[in-house]
Scaffold this motif. Structure first.
Motif, mmCIF file in Angstrom:
data_model
loop_
_atom_site.group_PDB
_atom_site.id
_atom_site.type_symbol
_atom_site.label_atom_id
_atom_site.label_comp_id
_atom_site.label_asym_id
_atom_site.label_seq_id
_atom_site.Cartn_x
_atom_site.Cartn_y
_atom_site.Cartn_z
ATOM 1 N N PRO A 108 0.834 -1.201 0.000
ATOM 2 C CA PRO A 108 0.000 0.000 0.000
ATOM 3 C C PRO A 108 0.868 1.250 0.000
ATOM 4 C CG PRO A 108 -0.144 -1.141 2.110
ATOM 5 C CD PRO A 108 0.731 -1.957 1.220
ATOM 6 N N SER A 109 0.392 2.272 -0.686
ATOM 7 C CA SER A 109 1.119 3.534 -0.683
ATOM 8 C C SER A 109 0.126 4.686 -0.641
ATOM 9 C CB SER A 109 2.038 3.648 -1.901
ATOM 10 O OG SER A 109 1.304 3.614 -3.093
ATOM 11 N N TYR A 110 0.618 5.806 -0.164
ATOM 12 C CA TYR A 110 -0.184 7.013 0.000
ATOM 13 C C TYR A 110 0.637 8.185 -0.501
ATOM 14 C CZ TYR A 110 -2.476 3.829 3.212
ATOM 15 O OH TYR A 110 -3.094 2.745 3.744
ATOM 16 N N VAL A 111 -0.039 9.295 -0.757
ATOM 17 C CA VAL A 111 0.652 10.528 -1.114
ATOM 18 C C VAL A 111 0.346 11.552 -0.034
ATOM 19 C CG1 VAL A 111 0.782 12.431 -2.771
ATOM 20 C CG2 VAL A 111 0.669 10.066 -3.588
ATOM 21 N N LEU A 112 1.395 12.192 0.446
ATOM 22 C CA LEU A 112 1.255 13.241 1.443
ATOM 23 C C LEU A 112 1.498 14.578 0.771
ATOM 24 C CD1 LEU A 112 0.985 13.947 4.531
ATOM 25 C CD2 LEU A 112 3.489 14.066 4.511
ATOM 26 N N GLN A 113 0.519 15.480 0.883
ATOM 27 C CA GLN A 113 0.679 16.851 0.409
ATOM 28 C C GLN A 113 1.087 17.686 1.619
ATOM 29 O OE1 GLN A 113 -2.329 20.301 -0.228
ATOM 30 N NE2 GLN A 113 -2.535 18.939 -1.994
ATOM 31 N N ILE A 139 -9.457 11.232 0.253
ATOM 32 C CA ILE A 139 -8.748 11.851 1.380
ATOM 33 C C ILE A 139 -8.684 10.827 2.511
ATOM 34 C CG2 ILE A 139 -8.737 13.730 3.060
ATOM 35 C CD1 ILE A 139 -8.362 14.648 0.125
ATOM 36 N N ILE A 140 -7.485 10.499 2.943
ATOM 37 C CA ILE A 140 -7.291 9.538 4.030
ATOM 38 C C ILE A 140 -7.342 10.258 5.367
ATOM 39 C CG2 ILE A 140 -5.762 7.764 4.993
ATOM 40 C CD1 ILE A 140 -6.867 7.106 2.153
ATOM 41 N N GLY A 141 -6.750 11.448 5.434
ATOM 42 C CA GLY A 141 -6.751 12.205 6.679
ATOM 43 C C GLY A 141 -6.056 13.542 6.504
ATOM 44 N N THR A 142 -6.234 14.394 7.496
ATOM 45 C CA THR A 142 -5.577 15.706 7.482
ATOM 46 C C THR A 142 -4.909 15.960 8.829
ATOM 47 O OG1 THR A 142 -7.550 16.887 8.244
ATOM 48 C CG2 THR A 142 -7.265 16.664 5.856
ATOM 49 N N ALA A 143 -3.867 16.741 8.786
ATOM 50 C CA ALA A 143 -3.194 17.224 10.000
ATOM 51 C C ALA A 143 -2.883 18.693 9.738
ATOM 52 C CB ALA A 143 -1.935 16.418 10.285
ATOM 53 N N GLY A 144 -3.888 19.530 9.951
ATOM 54 C CA GLY A 144 -3.782 20.944 9.630
ATOM 55 C C GLY A 144 -2.653 21.648 10.341
ATOM 56 N N VAL A 175 -3.548 11.464 1.059
ATOM 57 C CA VAL A 175 -4.522 10.991 0.064
ATOM 58 C C VAL A 175 -4.097 9.626 -0.468
ATOM 59 C CG1 VAL A 175 -5.161 13.341 -0.619
ATOM 60 C CG2 VAL A 175 -3.414 12.127 -1.913
ATOM 61 N N GLU A 176 -5.058 8.947 -1.096
ATOM 62 C CA GLU A 176 -4.711 7.672 -1.718
ATOM 63 C C GLU A 176 -3.738 7.930 -2.855
ATOM 64 O OE1 GLU A 176 -7.561 5.472 -4.122
ATOM 65 O OE2 GLU A 176 -8.747 7.297 -4.313
ATOM 66 N N ASP A 177 -2.898 6.961 -3.125
ATOM 67 C CA ASP A 177 -1.920 7.059 -4.205
ATOM 68 C C ASP A 177 -2.562 6.494 -5.461
ATOM 69 O OD1 ASP A 177 0.260 7.050 -5.887
ATOM 70 O OD2 ASP A 177 1.552 5.894 -4.552
ATOM 71 N N CYS A 178 -2.723 7.337 -6.458
ATOM 72 C CA CYS A 178 -3.353 6.910 -7.718
ATOM 73 C C CYS A 178 -2.327 6.554 -8.785
ATOM 74 C CB CYS A 178 -4.289 8.000 -8.232
ATOM 75 S SG CYS A 178 -5.706 8.267 -7.160
ATOM 76 N N GLY A 179 -1.070 6.525 -8.423
ATOM 77 C CA GLY A 179 -0.036 6.110 -9.363
ATOM 78 C C GLY A 179 0.610 7.257 -10.108
ATOM 79 N N ASP A 180 1.404 6.898 -11.099
ATOM 80 C CA ASP A 180 2.210 7.870 -11.837
ATOM 81 C C ASP A 180 1.715 8.122 -13.258
ATOM 82 O OD1 ASP A 180 4.054 8.337 -9.810
ATOM 83 O OD2 ASP A 180 5.204 6.553 -10.342
ATOM 84 N N PHE A 181 0.505 7.743 -13.569
ATOM 85 C CA PHE A 181 -0.016 7.888 -14.927
ATOM 86 C C PHE A 181 -0.467 9.327 -15.166
ATOM 87 C CE2 PHE A 181 -3.681 7.922 -17.798
ATOM 88 C CZ PHE A 181 -3.105 7.377 -18.919
ATOM 89 N N PHE A 182 0.100 9.980 -16.176
ATOM 90 C CA PHE A 182 -0.280 11.340 -16.533
ATOM 91 C C PHE A 182 -0.809 11.355 -17.958
ATOM 92 C CE2 PHE A 182 3.119 11.954 -13.412
ATOM 93 C CZ PHE A 182 2.499 12.814 -12.530
ATOM 94 N N LEU A 183 -1.976 11.924 -18.165
ATOM 95 C CA LEU A 183 -2.516 12.019 -19.518
ATOM 96 C C LEU A 183 -1.612 12.831 -20.439
ATOM 97 C CD1 LEU A 183 -6.351 12.565 -18.947
ATOM 98 C CD2 LEU A 183 -5.196 10.508 -19.757
#
Length: 127
Positions: free
Chosen positions: A56-61, A91-96, A103-111
């Protein structure tokens, strides 16, 4: 500066726990002050009930701190797009207080890197 795994665990206990082993890598940035990190979870956590054998992987902004997630521009846009049926990362969670959105990781595919005109048309139709 890459976020510390211990800090991630404290802020997102529903995803990570004390036994979680993960790797945090920096993702390429755009023309923005936001920074993005991919978090690869190497050990399953008791909170997750995934039956997948994928890691499993996630993306952190990471951006500026924020008080109210209901007033954050990214979270507002995500909610609006989701409500009208446009596929956006969950959105998995926030830490304001840290300025973090997980957020969920949707991969590296770019149109933009694909030449299929049909994919562009489908995207425009969704919007």
């Amino acid at each position: 500066m890459t976020p510390e795994l211990n800090s991630l665990m404290c802020n997102f206990e529903s995803v990570f726990d004390s036994s979680t082993k993960a790797e945090v890598t920096t993702l390429a940035g755009e023309m923005s002050t936001r920074r993005y990190y991919r978090i690869f979870v190497k050990t399953p956590t008791p909170h997750k009930k995934e039956k997948s054998t994928e890691i499993p992987s996630y993306v952190l902004q990471a951006s500026d701190m924020f008080q109210d997630p209901h007033q954050h521009p990214f979270l507002l846009a995500q909610k609006i797009f989701d409500a009208i049926g446009i596929r956006v990362p969950k959105i998995i969670g926030t830490a304001g207080h840290e300025g973090w959105i997980l957020v969920e990781d949707c991969g590296d595919f770019f149109l933009q890197y694909r030449q299929e005109l049909d994919l562009y048309r489908q995207t425009i139709d969704m919007l």
